[in-house]
Scaffold this motif. Sequence first.
Motif, PDB file in Angstrom:
ATOM      1  N   PRO A 287      26.361 -20.010 -72.238  1.00  0.00           N
ATOM      2  CA  PRO A 287      27.639 -19.615 -72.844  1.00  0.00           C
ATOM      3  C   PRO A 287      27.724 -19.858 -74.346  1.00  0.00           C
ATOM      4  CG  PRO A 287      28.014 -20.858 -70.825  1.00  0.00           C
ATOM      5  CD  PRO A 287      26.557 -20.942 -71.114  1.00  0.00           C
ATOM      6  N   LYS A 288      27.250 -21.014 -74.827  1.00  0.00           N
ATOM      7  CA  LYS A 288      27.483 -21.393 -76.222  1.00  0.00           C
ATOM      8  C   LYS A 288      26.177 -21.839 -76.885  1.00  0.00           C
ATOM      9  CE  LYS A 288      30.337 -22.545 -79.688  1.00  0.00           C
ATOM     10  NZ  LYS A 288      31.084 -21.550 -80.455  1.00  0.00           N
ATOM     11  N   PRO A 289      25.291 -20.892 -77.230  1.00  0.00           N
ATOM     12  CA  PRO A 289      24.031 -21.286 -77.873  1.00  0.00           C
ATOM     13  C   PRO A 289      24.154 -21.480 -79.379  1.00  0.00           C
ATOM     14  CG  PRO A 289      24.025 -18.942 -77.441  1.00  0.00           C
ATOM     15  CD  PRO A 289      25.315 -19.474 -76.872  1.00  0.00           C
ATOM     16  N   LEU A 290      25.228 -20.952 -80.004  1.00  0.00           N
ATOM     17  CA  LEU A 290      25.396 -21.041 -81.450  1.00  0.00           C
ATOM     18  C   LEU A 290      26.623 -21.868 -81.801  1.00  0.00           C
ATOM     19  CD1 LEU A 290      24.708 -17.377 -82.670  1.00  0.00           C
ATOM     20  CD2 LEU A 290      23.091 -19.277 -82.467  1.00  0.00           C
ATOM     21  N   PHE A 291      26.489 -22.707 -82.813  1.00  0.00           N
ATOM     22  CA  PHE A 291      27.622 -23.455 -83.354  1.00  0.00           C
ATOM     23  C   PHE A 291      28.399 -22.559 -84.323  1.00  0.00           C
ATOM     24  CE2 PHE A 291      29.016 -26.178 -86.980  1.00  0.00           C
ATOM     25  CZ  PHE A 291      30.109 -26.752 -86.352  1.00  0.00           C
ATOM     26  N   SER A 296      29.663 -16.693 -75.220  1.00  0.00           N
ATOM     27  CA  SER A 296      29.597 -15.612 -74.233  1.00  0.00           C
ATOM     28  C   SER A 296      30.475 -15.937 -73.034  1.00  0.00           C
ATOM     29  CB  SER A 296      28.154 -15.395 -73.762  1.00  0.00           C
ATOM     30  OG  SER A 296      27.360 -14.904 -74.815  1.00  0.00           O
ATOM     31  N   GLY A 297      31.334 -14.991 -72.686  1.00  0.00           N
ATOM     32  CA  GLY A 297      32.179 -15.130 -71.512  1.00  0.00           C
ATOM     33  C   GLY A 297      31.781 -14.150 -70.426  1.00  0.00           C
ATOM     34  N   MET A 298      32.479 -14.234 -69.313  1.00  0.00           N
ATOM     35  CA  MET A 298      32.331 -13.266 -68.220  1.00  0.00           C
ATOM     36  C   MET A 298      33.739 -12.980 -67.696  1.00  0.00           C
ATOM     37  SD  MET A 298      29.942 -13.306 -64.759  1.00  0.00           S
ATOM     38  CE  MET A 298      30.932 -14.512 -63.848  1.00  0.00           C
ATOM     39  N   HIS A 299      34.518 -12.259 -68.497  1.00  0.00           N
ATOM     40  CA  HIS A 299      35.875 -11.912 -68.082  1.00  0.00           C
ATOM     41  C   HIS A 299      35.805 -11.090 -66.803  1.00  0.00           C
ATOM     42  CE1 HIS A 299      36.264 -11.747 -72.738  1.00  0.00           C
ATOM     43  NE2 HIS A 299      36.284 -12.998 -72.305  1.00  0.00           N
ATOM     44  N   CYS A 300      36.576 -11.475 -65.796  1.00  0.00           N
ATOM     45  CA  CYS A 300      36.460 -10.852 -64.471  1.00  0.00           C
ATOM     46  C   CYS A 300      37.711 -10.058 -64.136  1.00  0.00           C
ATOM     47  CB  CYS A 300      36.217 -11.916 -63.403  1.00  0.00           C
ATOM     48  SG  CYS A 300      34.583 -12.668 -63.498  1.00  0.00           S
ATOM     49  N   HIS A 301      37.582  -8.735 -64.127  1.00  0.00           N
ATOM     50  CA  HIS A 301      38.657  -7.851 -63.701  1.00  0.00           C
ATOM     51  C   HIS A 301      38.640  -7.794 -62.176  1.00  0.00           C
ATOM     52  CE1 HIS A 301      39.280  -6.013 -67.794  1.00  0.00           C
ATOM     53  NE2 HIS A 301      38.094  -6.596 -67.933  1.00  0.00           N
ATOM     54  N   ALA A 338      40.114 -26.378 -60.372  1.00  0.00           N
ATOM     55  CA  ALA A 338      39.037 -26.348 -59.385  1.00  0.00           C
ATOM     56  C   ALA A 338      38.137 -25.131 -59.573  1.00  0.00           C
ATOM     57  CB  ALA A 338      39.628 -26.357 -57.975  1.00  0.00           C
ATOM     58  N   LEU A 339      38.737 -23.992 -59.921  1.00  0.00           N
ATOM     59  CA  LEU A 339      37.938 -22.781 -60.111  1.00  0.00           C
ATOM     60  C   LEU A 339      36.888 -22.955 -61.201  1.00  0.00           C
ATOM     61  CD1 LEU A 339      40.519 -19.830 -59.901  1.00  0.00           C
ATOM     62  CD2 LEU A 339      38.788 -20.483 -58.218  1.00  0.00           C
ATOM     63  N   MET A 340      37.238 -23.712 -62.242  1.00  0.00           N
ATOM     64  CA  MET A 340      36.305 -23.859 -63.344  1.00  0.00           C
ATOM     65  C   MET A 340      34.993 -24.526 -62.913  1.00  0.00           C
ATOM     66  SD  MET A 340      37.521 -22.351 -65.939  1.00  0.00           S
ATOM     67  CE  MET A 340      38.050 -21.219 -64.655  1.00  0.00           C
ATOM     68  N   ALA A 341      35.030 -25.298 -61.837  1.00  0.00           N
ATOM     69  CA  ALA A 341      33.800 -25.916 -61.339  1.00  0.00           C
ATOM     70  C   ALA A 341      32.788 -24.860 -60.903  1.00  0.00           C
ATOM     71  CB  ALA A 341      34.122 -26.850 -60.175  1.00  0.00           C
ATOM     72  N   PHE A 342      33.261 -23.669 -60.518  1.00  0.00           N
ATOM     73  CA  PHE A 342      32.373 -22.564 -60.152  1.00  0.00           C
ATOM     74  C   PHE A 342      32.329 -21.472 -61.212  1.00  0.00           C
ATOM     75  CE2 PHE A 342      33.526 -24.257 -55.896  1.00  0.00           C
ATOM     76  CZ  PHE A 342      32.260 -24.561 -55.453  1.00  0.00           C
ATOM     77  N   CYS A 343      33.410 -21.289 -61.951  1.00  0.00           N
ATOM     78  CA  CYS A 343      33.498 -20.190 -62.921  1.00  0.00           C
ATOM     79  C   CYS A 343      32.971 -20.572 -64.301  1.00  0.00           C
ATOM     80  CB  CYS A 343      34.948 -19.721 -63.047  1.00  0.00           C
ATOM     81  SG  CYS A 343      35.616 -18.991 -61.536  1.00  0.00           S
ATOM     82  N   ALA A 344      32.996 -21.856 -64.628  1.00  0.00           N
ATOM     83  CA  ALA A 344      32.441 -22.366 -65.891  1.00  0.00           C
ATOM     84  C   ALA A 344      31.661 -23.621 -65.551  1.00  0.00           C
ATOM     85  CB  ALA A 344      33.555 -22.647 -66.889  1.00  0.00           C
ATOM     86  N   PRO A 345      30.517 -23.461 -64.860  1.00  0.00           N
ATOM     87  CA  PRO A 345      29.883 -24.580 -64.154  1.00  0.00           C
ATOM     88  C   PRO A 345      28.822 -25.343 -64.923  1.00  0.00           C
ATOM     89  CG  PRO A 345      28.820 -22.561 -63.512  1.00  0.00           C
ATOM     90  CD  PRO A 345      29.856 -22.189 -64.544  1.00  0.00           C
ATOM     91  N   SER A 346      28.766 -25.192 -66.239  1.00  0.00           N
ATOM     92  CA  SER A 346      27.764 -25.917 -67.018  1.00  0.00           C
ATOM     93  C   SER A 346      28.444 -26.832 -68.028  1.00  0.00           C
ATOM     94  CB  SER A 346      26.844 -24.928 -67.758  1.00  0.00           C
ATOM     95  OG  SER A 346      27.546 -24.262 -68.788  1.00  0.00           O
ATOM     96  N   THR A 347      27.757 -27.869 -68.451  1.00  0.00           N
ATOM     97  CA  THR A 347      28.321 -28.711 -69.511  1.00  0.00           C
ATOM     98  C   THR A 347      28.504 -27.890 -70.780  1.00  0.00           C
ATOM     99  OG1 THR A 347      26.122 -29.470 -70.205  1.00  0.00           O
ATOM    100  CG2 THR A 347      27.279 -30.816 -68.576  1.00  0.00           C
ATOM    101  N   ASN A 348      27.629 -26.915 -70.997  1.00  0.00           N
ATOM    102  CA  ASN A 348      27.717 -26.054 -72.174  1.00  0.00           C
ATOM    103  C   ASN A 348      28.944 -25.144 -72.127  1.00  0.00           C
ATOM    104  OD1 ASN A 348      26.522 -23.166 -73.469  1.00  0.00           O
ATOM    105  ND2 ASN A 348      26.167 -25.020 -74.679  1.00  0.00           N
ATOM    106  N   SER A 349      29.467 -24.874 -70.916  1.00  0.00           N
ATOM    107  CA  SER A 349      30.649 -24.019 -70.784  1.00  0.00           C
ATOM    108  C   SER A 349      31.818 -24.544 -71.599  1.00  0.00           C
ATOM    109  CB  SER A 349      31.067 -23.923 -69.312  1.00  0.00           C
ATOM    110  OG  SER A 349      30.059 -23.350 -68.516  1.00  0.00           O
ATOM    111  N   TYR A 350      31.914 -25.841 -71.720  1.00  0.00           N
ATOM    112  CA  TYR A 350      33.092 -26.456 -72.336  1.00  0.00           C
ATOM    113  C   TYR A 350      32.934 -26.588 -73.850  1.00  0.00           C
ATOM    114  CZ  TYR A 350      34.241 -26.644 -67.571  1.00  0.00           C
ATOM    115  OH  TYR A 350      34.507 -26.226 -66.280  1.00  0.00           O
TER     116      TYR A 350
END
Length: 501
Positions: A287-291, A296-301, A338-350
């Motif tokens: 998700p966040k390789p650059l400072f 990068s997101g994954m907006h879900c319609h 709770a959803l974020m545990a599956f939808c943004a599941p990496s330490t880098n997500s935050y």
Amino acid sequence: MSSTVPTGTSRFEVFAEPGSYRVVRPTNAEGVIDLINRHGVQIVDLKFTDLPGLWQHFSITLPEVSESLFQNGIGFDGSSIRGFQEIHESDMLLVPDATTAFVDPVCATPTVAIICDVVDPVTHEPYSRDPRYIAKKAERYLRETGLATTCYFGPEVEFFIFDSIRFGQDAHSGYYFVDSSEGEWNTGSDEGAYGGGNLGYQMRYKEGYFPVPPHDTLQDIRSEIVLMLQSIGVQVEVHHHEVATGGQNEIDMRFSTLTRMADNVMLYKYICKNVARKHGKVATFMPKPLFADNASGMHCHQSLWQEERNLFYDASGWALTSDVCRWYIGGLLHHAGALMAFCAPSTNSYKRLVPGYEAPVNLAMSQRNRSAAARIPMYSDSPSARRVEFRCPDPSANAYLAFAAMLMAGLDGIEQKLDPGEPLDRNIYDLPPEEAAAVRQVPASLDAALAALESDHAFLCKGGVFTDDVITTWLEYKRKREIDAVKLRPHPWEFHLYFDV
């Protein structure tokens, strides 16, 4: 759309959209065998997904391919797969899903690839930790509720293409280096995007949306990815450069049903990575390789349908949405932690989910407004276009688990008629402090998201969709293998902050 091939060839199904490739996919084992024969295939590759969400595979020779393979499966060692079995219960089966077979465009040797389901050889039941099975159960539970017959998902999967990547950490050092000829940081380099000197067309920070070539150096690579995806039956609507400098991209697939869409996300990642590699580049869905630039997101319609009727549409409702749609949004917002545990599941997500970078940290609904977690797109007033875009997920997610979890949260919202609150159709980042304080936000870390999941997962377990075993395994894996591993290691910026204390 899809239609069955005329009489005598019902073992195939045609997938076609206006102006797109006409793709024939098998519907059964006989169809797969015919596909192998028609394309001179020499190898059959069996693919499946581990619990964190990475594709795994092994290949078999043609004498091993028969109708019994599709009924009885083939064995593998489940103890060597992340999140699966212990050593004393390692034997597992893969059962190919004939409807997913395609001629693999990545392989030089003529190869048919098939997505598989995982089965326990003792009970002969689907494996509870198989992510694809969880997605299938979510769709089955939706039908059992009687609320709807179909859930459609349309994720916007963003990713970076870099020219190089290096990283490492040991007892006395830790580093990462990424580079892109498009990157703003290369304006002073001797070599430019086309070699032979710097021509000065690097993209400025946060200005990658949508300059034409020569700024956008990845047009042809994205087009190649799109054509390859369409050649294997994944319909694509649009592709473009994304906001960040240094090679951020987006390719939007046409919406599909939940499990099929998760299959398509796996195909999407596979094709993106391999086309980039073919060109001497590397694609990443981190998700966040650059400072200091967009992540990068994954907006879900997503939307619910009863046969041919979109249950999210109401001509007289706010933003043309129905009560069902707003209750569904209420479920997403209520269970967002709770959803974020599956939808943004990496330490880098935050590193992404912070204010100021179009990150949807605010748990509110809105129309058109990209600073809210749940958005109603307003491009069209057509009943079929009415949907909710949940903007919190990112592409590090296992799509099978993330889509299933979002559906279960939405269904719980409908069942309980959860109020999503008043729409916030303003820039939430600019709210006065007293108003902003009243808006809930997503968890600030993976630690916090896992704690939320631990205390709020009953909605996921309805209908046996997620099991306690899956929840427990996920929590343990993420805490031990990821959170603790990151906590133990010094961060380079800590040297800047603390070396001279």
